[in-house]
Design a protein around this motif. Sequence first.
Motif, short mmCIF file in Angstrom:
data_model
loop_
_atom_site.label_atom_id
_atom_site.label_comp_id
_atom_site.label_asym_id
_atom_site.label_seq_id
_atom_site.Cartn_x
_atom_site.Cartn_y
_atom_site.Cartn_z
N ASP A 83 0.75 -1.27 0.05
CA ASP A 83 0.08 0.12 -0.03
C ASP A 83 0.88 0.96 -0.05
OD1 ASP A 83 -1.83 1.81 0.21
OD2 ASP A 83 -3.05 0.94 1.92
N SER A 84 1.65 1.40 -1.20
CA SER A 84 2.56 2.79 -1.16
C SER A 84 1.73 3.84 -1.15
CB SER A 84 3.35 2.66 -2.29
OG SER A 84 2.53 2.59 -3.67
N ALA A 85 0.49 4.01 -1.49
CA ALA A 85 -0.20 5.17 -1.53
C ALA A 85 -0.29 5.62 -0.07
CB ALA A 85 -1.71 4.92 -2.02
N ILE A 86 -0.73 4.73 0.98
CA ILE A 86 -0.88 5.25 2.27
C ILE A 86 0.33 5.53 2.86
CG2 ILE A 86 -0.91 3.02 3.31
CD1 ILE A 86 -3.25 5.72 4.34
N VAL A 87 1.38 4.76 2.45
CA VAL A 87 2.91 5.14 3.04
C VAL A 87 3.15 6.57 2.67
CG1 VAL A 87 5.15 4.55 3.02
CG2 VAL A 87 3.43 2.78 3.48
N ASN A 88 3.10 6.89 1.42
CA ASN A 88 3.44 8.07 0.82
C ASN A 88 2.58 9.45 1.37
OD1 ASN A 88 5.37 6.73 -0.67
ND2 ASN A 88 4.19 6.46 -2.56
N ALA A 89 1.52 8.79 1.60
CA ALA A 89 0.36 10.02 2.11
C ALA A 89 0.84 10.26 3.53
CB ALA A 89 -0.92 9.63 2.06
N PHE A 90 1.17 9.22 4.21
CA PHE A 90 1.38 9.40 5.71
C PHE A 90 2.74 9.90 5.81
CE2 PHE A 90 3.64 7.66 9.77
CZ PHE A 90 2.43 8.06 10.63
N ASP A 131 3.30 0.51 13.14
CA ASP A 131 2.33 -0.09 12.62
C ASP A 131 2.12 0.56 10.93
OD1 ASP A 131 1.69 -1.11 14.77
OD2 ASP A 131 -0.39 -0.03 15.16
N ILE A 132 2.71 1.55 10.79
CA ILE A 132 2.67 1.84 9.55
C ILE A 132 3.36 1.08 8.56
CG2 ILE A 132 4.66 3.70 9.77
CD1 ILE A 132 1.26 4.27 7.36
N LEU A 133 4.54 0.47 9.29
CA LEU A 133 5.43 -0.33 8.31
C LEU A 133 4.88 -1.71 7.92
CD1 LEU A 133 8.49 -0.46 10.86
CD2 LEU A 133 7.90 1.42 9.05
N THR A 134 3.60 -1.87 8.36
CA THR A 134 2.89 -3.14 7.68
C THR A 134 2.28 -2.71 6.57
OG1 THR A 134 0.84 -2.69 9.05
CG2 THR A 134 2.51 -3.82 10.33
N HIS A 135 2.24 -1.62 6.11
CA HIS A 135 1.91 -1.20 4.69
C HIS A 135 3.00 -1.21 3.67
CE1 HIS A 135 -1.96 0.38 6.21
NE2 HIS A 135 -1.16 0.69 7.23
N ALA A 136 4.02 -1.81 4.09
CA ALA A 136 5.16 -1.55 3.21
C ALA A 136 6.06 -3.33 3.24
CB ALA A 136 6.07 -0.72 3.56
N ALA A 137 6.07 -3.54 1.98
CA ALA A 137 6.62 -5.04 1.69
C ALA A 137 6.84 -4.97 0.36
CB ALA A 137 6.00 -6.04 2.36
N SER A 138 8.09 -5.83 -0.20
CA SER A 138 8.17 -6.02 -1.76
C SER A 138 7.44 -7.33 -1.83
CB SER A 138 9.54 -6.32 -1.92
OG SER A 138 10.30 -7.25 -1.26
N GLU A 139 7.22 -7.85 -3.18
CA GLU A 139 6.55 -8.90 -3.43
C GLU A 139 6.72 -10.15 -3.01
OE1 GLU A 139 3.41 -10.87 -5.14
OE2 GLU A 139 3.90 -8.82 -5.80
N GLY A 140 5.61 -10.84 -2.13
CA GLY A 140 6.06 -11.91 -1.48
C GLY A 140 6.91 -11.85 -0.19
N ASN A 141 7.15 -10.74 0.31
CA ASN A 141 7.94 -10.53 1.35
C ASN A 141 7.33 -9.61 2.56
OD1 ASN A 141 10.42 -11.53 0.76
ND2 ASN A 141 10.57 -10.32 -0.69
#
Length: 199
Positions: A75-82, A124-134
């Motif tokens: 969810d890069s949109a929420i990460v970037n907005a945050f 918690d914001i970190l749970t919105h970030a991961a590369s494919e399958g990770n």
Amino acid sequence: PTVIVVEIPWSSNQRLQSDYSNYLTNTELGDNPTEVEMIGYEVGRLSAAPRIFGIDHKMGYNYRIARDIESNEVDSAIVNAFYADQSEFFPVLKEDKDEMPLLDKLTVSNKDEFLDFLITVNADILTHAASEGNFEGADEATKYYQRNLRMFTNLNRIDLSPDDRVFIIMGASHTAFFRDFISRSPKYEMVNTLDYLQP
């Protein structure tokens, strides 16, 4: 309080108790005193608290990892907005703490809204970030939860009676986690810090 708890490693408790005992005898602080000395020791002296404990447990983690993952597929949109404007998600951040008197700063820093922000920004914001399958973000957030849970375990190691009143001095993000842990604990009764920050 009858017991003072501070953000010093558990392994340093023997030295901490010795230093605190010396302070109770001569009430002198060295050059560049820390918050532990200025607040913890003095509150302990004023309340005649005989014991002080450090409960910290150091662990490294990368709280910036959400911004470091190049191909975030969660969810890069929420990460970037945050990260673009955290105050849109947590309006309490719009309060200008730099211009506030100390009592007001402490009040804002202990509001539930600010403590919630600290859990989000540190984990918690970190749970919105991961590369494919990770799960890079979640795995880093887990480290911060783990550190705080280990600190809470150290608090639980202290031999306390039902009549003890524990004053905990620690950084605000740890305070945020402890607010949640203590509020659900069958062992403790938490008091609201804001009740003690009245002018």
